[in-house]
Motif scaffolding. Structure first.
Motif, mmCIF file in Angstrom:
data_model
loop_
_atom_site.group_PDB
_atom_site.id
_atom_site.type_symbol
_atom_site.label_atom_id
_atom_site.label_comp_id
_atom_site.label_asym_id
_atom_site.label_seq_id
_atom_site.Cartn_x
_atom_site.Cartn_y
_atom_site.Cartn_z
ATOM 1 N N ASP A 72 38.132 39.621 34.007
ATOM 2 C CA ASP A 72 39.227 40.585 33.338
ATOM 3 C C ASP A 72 38.482 41.680 32.609
ATOM 4 O O ASP A 72 39.103 42.146 31.404
ATOM 5 N N THR A 73 37.309 42.282 32.866
ATOM 6 C CA THR A 73 36.486 43.209 32.518
ATOM 7 C C THR A 73 36.314 44.055 33.275
ATOM 8 O O THR A 73 36.245 43.807 34.606
ATOM 9 N N VAL A 74 35.863 45.597 32.763
ATOM 10 C CA VAL A 74 35.211 46.474 33.652
ATOM 11 C C VAL A 74 34.064 46.947 32.792
ATOM 12 O O VAL A 74 34.346 47.389 31.679
ATOM 13 N N THR A 75 32.896 47.311 33.551
ATOM 14 C CA THR A 75 31.656 47.962 32.830
ATOM 15 C C THR A 75 31.766 49.201 33.343
ATOM 16 O O THR A 75 31.772 49.824 34.225
ATOM 17 N N LEU A 76 31.832 50.233 32.371
ATOM 18 C CA LEU A 76 31.840 51.730 32.348
ATOM 19 C C LEU A 76 30.551 52.150 32.027
ATOM 20 O O LEU A 76 29.944 51.714 31.029
ATOM 21 N N TRP A 77 29.729 52.891 32.810
ATOM 22 C CA TRP A 77 28.492 53.471 32.672
ATOM 23 C C TRP A 77 28.629 54.753 31.989
ATOM 24 O O TRP A 77 29.230 55.706 32.528
ATOM 25 N N GLY A 78 28.228 55.101 30.793
ATOM 26 C CA GLY A 78 28.317 56.041 30.146
ATOM 27 C C GLY A 78 27.720 57.575 30.665
ATOM 28 O O GLY A 78 27.181 57.458 31.218
ATOM 29 N N ALA A 79 28.809 58.531 30.454
ATOM 30 C CA ALA A 79 28.258 59.762 30.693
ATOM 31 C C ALA A 79 28.506 60.881 29.684
ATOM 32 O O ALA A 79 28.999 60.450 28.616
ATOM 33 N N LYS A 80 27.863 61.916 29.808
ATOM 34 C CA LYS A 80 27.586 63.192 28.754
ATOM 35 C C LYS A 80 27.166 62.666 27.537
ATOM 36 O O LYS A 80 27.656 62.699 26.263
ATOM 37 N N ILE A 89 40.441 44.395 30.568
ATOM 38 C CA ILE A 89 41.734 45.030 31.242
ATOM 39 C C ILE A 89 42.702 43.851 31.663
ATOM 40 O O ILE A 89 42.215 42.661 31.665
ATOM 41 N N PRO A 90 44.011 44.245 31.619
ATOM 42 C CA PRO A 90 44.928 43.129 32.180
ATOM 43 C C PRO A 90 44.746 42.366 33.178
ATOM 44 O O PRO A 90 43.924 42.952 34.133
ATOM 45 N N ILE A 91 44.662 40.908 33.366
ATOM 46 C CA ILE A 91 44.255 40.307 34.465
ATOM 47 C C ILE A 91 44.885 40.530 35.807
ATOM 48 O O ILE A 91 44.232 40.601 36.853
ATOM 49 N N GLU A 92 46.233 41.061 35.581
ATOM 50 C CA GLU A 92 46.737 41.400 36.972
ATOM 51 C C GLU A 92 46.121 42.715 37.265
ATOM 52 O O GLU A 92 45.946 42.815 38.690
ATOM 53 N N LEU A 93 45.828 43.609 36.609
ATOM 54 C CA LEU A 93 44.940 44.815 37.009
ATOM 55 C C LEU A 93 43.588 44.599 37.442
ATOM 56 O O LEU A 93 43.039 45.166 38.501
ATOM 57 N N ALA A 94 42.997 43.851 37.041
ATOM 58 C CA ALA A 94 41.755 43.202 37.312
ATOM 59 C C ALA A 94 41.782 42.639 38.568
ATOM 60 O O ALA A 94 40.878 42.972 39.541
ATOM 61 N N ARG A 95 42.616 41.720 38.814
ATOM 62 C CA ARG A 95 43.004 41.087 40.199
ATOM 63 C C ARG A 95 43.390 42.127 41.613
ATOM 64 O O ARG A 95 42.608 42.147 42.353
ATOM 65 N N GLU A 96 44.058 43.256 41.054
ATOM 66 C CA GLU A 96 44.578 44.417 41.812
ATOM 67 C C GLU A 96 43.234 44.994 42.203
ATOM 68 O O GLU A 96 43.061 45.387 43.391
ATOM 69 N N LEU A 97 42.430 45.365 41.218
ATOM 70 C CA LEU A 97 41.304 46.090 41.354
ATOM 71 C C LEU A 97 40.057 45.607 42.296
ATOM 72 O O LEU A 97 39.544 46.082 43.313
ATOM 73 N N LYS A 98 40.098 44.019 42.082
ATOM 74 C CA LYS A 98 39.168 43.349 42.805
ATOM 75 C C LYS A 98 39.539 43.282 44.387
ATOM 76 O O LYS A 98 38.853 43.332 45.321
ATOM 77 N N GLU A 99 40.893 43.109 44.495
ATOM 78 C CA GLU A 99 41.410 43.020 45.727
ATOM 79 C C GLU A 99 41.102 44.376 46.519
ATOM 80 O O GLU A 99 40.746 44.510 47.819
ATOM 81 N N TYR A 100 41.628 45.289 46.091
ATOM 82 C CA TYR A 100 41.330 46.803 46.556
ATOM 83 C C TYR A 100 39.746 47.164 46.896
ATOM 84 O O TYR A 100 39.526 47.803 47.974
#
Length: 192
Positions: A72-80, A89-100
């Motif tokens: 239920d997390t996302v790692t963003l790599w810094g820019a600028k 992130i919400p678990i539903e969005l995490a599942r959706e993102l993993k499925e995609y």
């Protein structure tokens, strides 16, 4: 137009989505999620929902790879010059993102498009033609600060190294919005 200056940044009402614009955007994104006409429309909806939830820069969102996803997390790599960070992130969005992202290798980007293409996608969804894609970042930051009143949490979410850059959200919420509510109806009252 209201302007606040703090540190080196200026936050104006033209730089984030107001409540009506946000409601309109979320409705459109939900429609594209539940009844997409094409796979591309679904991808675009997922991309913008993620950008809003994470308040990341478009280039940070576009760098995401399957290996950057947790339960239920996302790692963003810094820019600028910003810090890298792991965000919930919400678990539903995490599942959706993993499925995609299942069809991508762990090293490949989930959204293999350019920042220019990201802006074109935003142009199709944005509720106000004068607000650019970066308004998603400001909107998420303002929502978080308004919800928790924790400037360090906002600084972490945005990956900002200097707290002075994050102070614009405090100034806007504690200054402009507070003053607006305190002044509401003051000219409608009888004089003393």
């Amino acid at each position: 137009m209201v302007q606040l200056v703090m540190g080196q940044g200026v936050l104006t009402e033209a730089k984030f989505l107001n409540d009506e614009e946000l409601k309109s955007l979320l409705a459109l994104l939900e429609q594209s999620k539940t009844k997409p006409k094409t796979k591309t429309e679904y991808r675009d909806s997922l991309l913008l929902r993620l950008a809003l939830r994470l308040s990341g820069r478009s280039c940070e969102i576009l760098r995401l790879r399957p290996k950057d996803l947790g339960k239920d997390t996302v790692t963003l790599w810094g820019a600028k010059g910003s810090n890298s960070r792991t965000l919930p992130i919400p678990i539903e969005l995490a599942r959706e993102l993993k499925e995609y992202s299942k069809s991508f290798s762990s090293e490949n980007r989930i959204f293999p498009i350019t920042t220019r293409h990201f802006r074109r996608i935003w142009d199709q969804y944005r509720p106000n033609a004068s607000k650019g894609a970066h308004s998603l970042r400001h909107t998420g930051a303002l929502k978080l600060y308004s919800n928790c009143r924790d400037l360090k949490a906002v600084q972490y979410m945005l990956g900002q190294k200097e707290i002075k850059n994050t102070m614009v959200y405090l100034d806007f919420v504690e200054g402009t919005q507070k003053l607006r509510s305190q002044m509401k109806g003051m000219w409608n009252r009888k004089a003393i």
